[in-house]
Design an enzyme around this catalytic site. Structure first.
Site, PDB file in Angstrom:
ATOM      1  N   CYS A 238      77.032  24.509 -32.968  1.00 39.58           N
ATOM      2  CA  CYS A 238      75.892  24.224 -32.091  1.00 39.58           C
ATOM      3  C   CYS A 238      74.981  23.151 -32.697  1.00 39.58           C
ATOM      4  CB  CYS A 238      75.141  25.519 -31.792  1.00 39.58           C
ATOM      5  SG  CYS A 238      74.044  25.420 -30.376  1.00 39.58           S
ATOM      6  N   HIS A 239      73.777  23.523 -33.151  1.00 37.43           N
ATOM      7  CA  HIS A 239      72.853  22.579 -33.770  1.00 37.43           C
ATOM      8  C   HIS A 239      73.074  22.452 -35.278  1.00 37.43           C
ATOM      9  CE1 HIS A 239      70.808  23.128 -29.929  1.00 37.43           C
ATOM     10  NE2 HIS A 239      70.087  22.053 -30.208  1.00 37.43           N
ATOM     11  N   GLY A 240      74.000  23.226 -35.846  1.00 38.84           N
ATOM     12  CA  GLY A 240      74.302  23.145 -37.274  1.00 38.84           C
ATOM     13  C   GLY A 240      74.618  21.739 -37.757  1.00 38.84           C
TER      14      GLY A 240
END
Length: 192
Positions: free
Chosen positions: A122-124
């Protein structure tokens, strides 16, 4: 899938990490015998982080609801990167601000430079782009992170939310529906 022995993964998280992108990987990796230490800058073992549950309810972007209290099982300031076989970067809002911590960047660079398995969901990948380690690599992320990947020299690949993309030592997925896919790929990388 075979049970793995003596593998150890470091998971970077923080307040409002996405609930499913923290809880599911932690529990699934532990289930197959991979020990996971979950840490957060500024916190120690026994401290809690709040997770967030993200969903789509018809708005232009996802909504956020409070998730669970996740108890950290290791202290950020005490970790020794060399003791870990892999790195897992959670999604949610946490990557946006934990990437500002210089030790988070140092950890990320260490795992990428040493070609140890890394998973980012995801936003990792915001942590990966802040660490300047995606140049020339193909990866996916939540679509809003795509421009960050491109600016950092990576190749953003749009895939369905339940898919994963693997490039060298890096496994990525756009969102929590991809937990199964990214975990399968991450475990394969750990088995090499």
């Amino acid at each position: 899938m075979t049970m793995m022995k003596a593998k150890k993964v470091l998971m970077l998280a923080g307040d409002f990490a996405e609930d499913y992108e923290t809880m599911v990987p932690f529990q699934a990796l532990e289930m197959v015998g991979i020990h996971v230490d979950v840490v957060c800058p500024g916190k120690k073992a026994g401290d809690k982080i709040k997770t967030a549950i993200h969903d789509f309810l018809g708005d232009q972007t996802y909504c956020e609801k409070e998730g669970h209290q996740f108890v950290l099982n290791a202290s950020f300031d005490e970790i020794d990167m060399s003791q870990y076989d892999g790195l897992y970067l959670t999604g949610g809002r946490a990557p946006e601000y934990i990437r500002l911590d210089s030790k988070v960047i140092e950890i990320t660079k260490y795992f990428m430079k040493n070609k140890k398995p890394v998973a980012a969901i995801c936003h990792g990948p915001q942590i990966l782009t802040a660490a300047n380690v995606v140049s020339g690599l193909t990866l996916t992320a939540y679509p809003a992170v795509g421009p960050d990947i491109t600016v950092a020299g990576g190749i953003f690949k749009s895939v369905d939310a339940d898919k994963a993309v693997v490039c060298e030592n890096l496994a990525t997925s756009p969102a929590w529906p991809g937990n199964t896919a990214i975990l399968k790929e991450f475990i394969k990388l750990l088995e090499k």
